[in-house]
Design a protein around this motif. Sequence first.
Motif, PDB file in Angstrom:
ATOM      1  N   LEU A   9      50.013  37.809  48.167  1.00 15.39           N
ATOM      2  CA  LEU A   9      50.812  38.936  48.618  1.00 15.39           C
ATOM      3  C   LEU A   9      51.247  39.828  47.464  1.00 15.39           C
ATOM      4  CD1 LEU A   9      53.099  37.189  51.264  1.00 15.39           C
ATOM      5  CD2 LEU A   9      51.028  38.504  51.678  1.00 15.39           C
ATOM      6  N   CYS A  10      51.344  39.255  46.266  1.00 15.59           N
ATOM      7  CA  CYS A  10      51.768  40.028  45.094  1.00 15.59           C
ATOM      8  C   CYS A  10      50.633  40.835  44.473  1.00 15.59           C
ATOM      9  CB  CYS A  10      52.368  39.099  44.041  1.00 15.59           C
ATOM     10  SG  CYS A  10      53.979  38.416  44.500  1.00 15.59           S
ATOM     11  N   LEU A  18      49.632  42.826  49.293  1.00 20.38           N
ATOM     12  CA  LEU A  18      50.585  43.781  49.856  1.00 20.38           C
ATOM     13  C   LEU A  18      51.377  44.509  48.772  1.00 20.38           C
ATOM     14  CD1 LEU A  18      51.966  41.793  52.937  1.00 20.38           C
ATOM     15  CD2 LEU A  18      50.276  43.629  52.902  1.00 20.38           C
ATOM     16  N   GLY A  19      51.093  44.230  47.523  1.00 23.37           N
ATOM     17  CA  GLY A  19      51.746  44.954  46.436  1.00 23.37           C
ATOM     18  C   GLY A  19      53.168  44.529  46.162  1.00 23.37           C
ATOM     19  N   PHE A  20      53.583  43.328  46.621  1.00 27.82           N
ATOM     20  CA  PHE A  20      54.925  42.850  46.320  1.00 27.82           C
ATOM     21  C   PHE A  20      55.046  42.539  44.829  1.00 27.82           C
ATOM     22  CE2 PHE A  20      55.408  40.888  50.830  1.00 27.82           C
ATOM     23  CZ  PHE A  20      55.544  42.161  51.355  1.00 27.82           C
ATOM     24  N   LYS A  21      56.236  42.675  44.319  1.00 34.74           N
ATOM     25  CA  LYS A  21      56.484  42.343  42.926  1.00 34.74           C
ATOM     26  C   LYS A  21      56.505  40.822  42.748  1.00 34.74           C
ATOM     27  CE  LYS A  21      57.277  46.370  40.866  1.00 34.74           C
ATOM     28  NZ  LYS A  21      56.413  46.894  39.782  1.00 34.74           N
ATOM     29  N   ASP A  22      55.844  40.373  41.696  1.00 36.70           N
ATOM     30  CA  ASP A  22      55.971  38.988  41.273  1.00 36.70           C
ATOM     31  C   ASP A  22      57.274  38.914  40.486  1.00 36.70           C
ATOM     32  OD1 ASP A  22      55.926  36.633  39.692  1.00 36.70           O
ATOM     33  OD2 ASP A  22      53.750  36.519  39.887  1.00 36.70           O
ATOM     34  N   LEU A  23      58.294  38.291  41.061  1.00 38.49           N
ATOM     35  CA  LEU A  23      59.630  38.344  40.483  1.00 38.49           C
ATOM     36  C   LEU A  23      59.702  37.682  39.115  1.00 38.49           C
ATOM     37  CD1 LEU A  23      61.868  37.694  43.620  1.00 38.49           C
ATOM     38  CD2 LEU A  23      61.158  39.861  42.599  1.00 38.49           C
ATOM     39  N   GLU A  24      58.977  36.595  38.925  1.00 26.23           N
ATOM     40  CA  GLU A  24      58.987  35.931  37.629  1.00 26.23           C
ATOM     41  C   GLU A  24      58.362  36.823  36.556  1.00 26.23           C
ATOM     42  OE1 GLU A  24      57.402  31.819  35.444  1.00 26.23           O
ATOM     43  OE2 GLU A  24      57.014  32.177  37.579  1.00 26.23           O
ATOM     44  N   THR A 195      50.855  40.241  34.574  1.00 28.69           N
ATOM     45  CA  THR A 195      50.166  39.903  35.824  1.00 28.69           C
ATOM     46  C   THR A 195      48.648  40.055  35.734  1.00 28.69           C
ATOM     47  OG1 THR A 195      50.549  42.165  36.639  1.00 28.69           O
ATOM     48  CG2 THR A 195      52.147  40.470  37.262  1.00 28.69           C
ATOM     49  N   SER A 196      48.179  40.998  34.931  1.00 25.66           N
ATOM     50  CA  SER A 196      46.744  41.284  34.897  1.00 25.66           C
ATOM     51  C   SER A 196      46.006  40.592  33.757  1.00 25.66           C
ATOM     52  CB  SER A 196      46.518  42.801  34.782  1.00 25.66           C
ATOM     53  OG  SER A 196      47.084  43.477  35.881  1.00 25.66           O
ATOM     54  N   LEU A 197      46.707  40.271  32.672  1.00 21.82           N
ATOM     55  CA  LEU A 197      46.043  39.670  31.514  1.00 21.82           C
ATOM     56  C   LEU A 197      46.492  38.236  31.276  1.00 21.82           C
ATOM     57  CD1 LEU A 197      46.087  42.648  28.991  1.00 21.82           C
ATOM     58  CD2 LEU A 197      44.287  42.019  30.600  1.00 21.82           C
ATOM     59  N   LEU A 198      47.789  38.036  31.103  1.00 24.47           N
ATOM     60  CA  LEU A 198      48.276  36.700  30.770  1.00 24.47           C
ATOM     61  C   LEU A 198      48.137  35.733  31.931  1.00 24.47           C
ATOM     62  CD1 LEU A 198      51.453  37.529  28.652  1.00 24.47           C
ATOM     63  CD2 LEU A 198      49.152  36.963  27.878  1.00 24.47           C
ATOM     64  N   SER A 199      48.405  36.176  33.144  1.00 22.90           N
ATOM     65  CA  SER A 199      48.271  35.273  34.308  1.00 22.90           C
ATOM     66  C   SER A 199      46.824  34.858  34.507  1.00 22.90           C
ATOM     67  CB  SER A 199      48.800  35.976  35.569  1.00 22.90           C
ATOM     68  OG  SER A 199      50.183  36.215  35.459  1.00 22.90           O
TER      69      SER A 199
END
Length: 204
Positions: A9-10, A18-24, A195-199
């Motif tokens: 969902l994030c 759905l473009g939700f923010k990953d809070l962490e 979110t795009s590189l480290l995760s």
Amino acid sequence: MHWKNWESLCKPKASGGLGFKDLEAYNLALLGKQLWRMIKKPTSLMARIFKSRYYRNSDPLNAPVGSRPSYTWRSIHAAHKLIQHGARVVIGNGKDTKVWQERWLGTAPVTTVQSVRLRPGQEHDVLSDEMRVSELMEANGRDWRSEKLEKLFTEETMEKILKIRPAGPHSKDTYSWEFTKTGHYTVKSGYWVQTSLLSVQQDN
């Protein structure tokens, strides 16, 4: 029943989420902003307080978490990996940058020196931990000492060094953020890196 997990969902809508923010990740990006301020404004009250307690002989980007850290410092320190991934040293006179320990080579991500050229009989003091980038420069502070570079580094590392143009003897070394055009850290760019590189690296 949960049809989709939170990670899905994030994701951006273009990627099926759905473009939700990953809070962490967003919290780390916000903490990264505080760490970046400490790096860029070392004379600020906040930076001076933390320096006196946690990194008297270092800097906020390379400081360890230390023993019995406060909740605030432990939280800010959690953003170290994020900031280190995109912060690069911009070489001025090279006097404040340690050759072997700082991230000053390459781009996105910036790296430390990854390899050296060791020859039989080479003096060990040449590889001192305290060696500064200024020691690799000519007296004018703008050109590199080719002979010394050839003696110490591999061809790959030399190419990266020669691409750098020092700002001159009257300019101090500073930091720049690799993931914005201005070189300034933003929460948006920090969130993207997290979110795009480290995760992705962590998943692999």
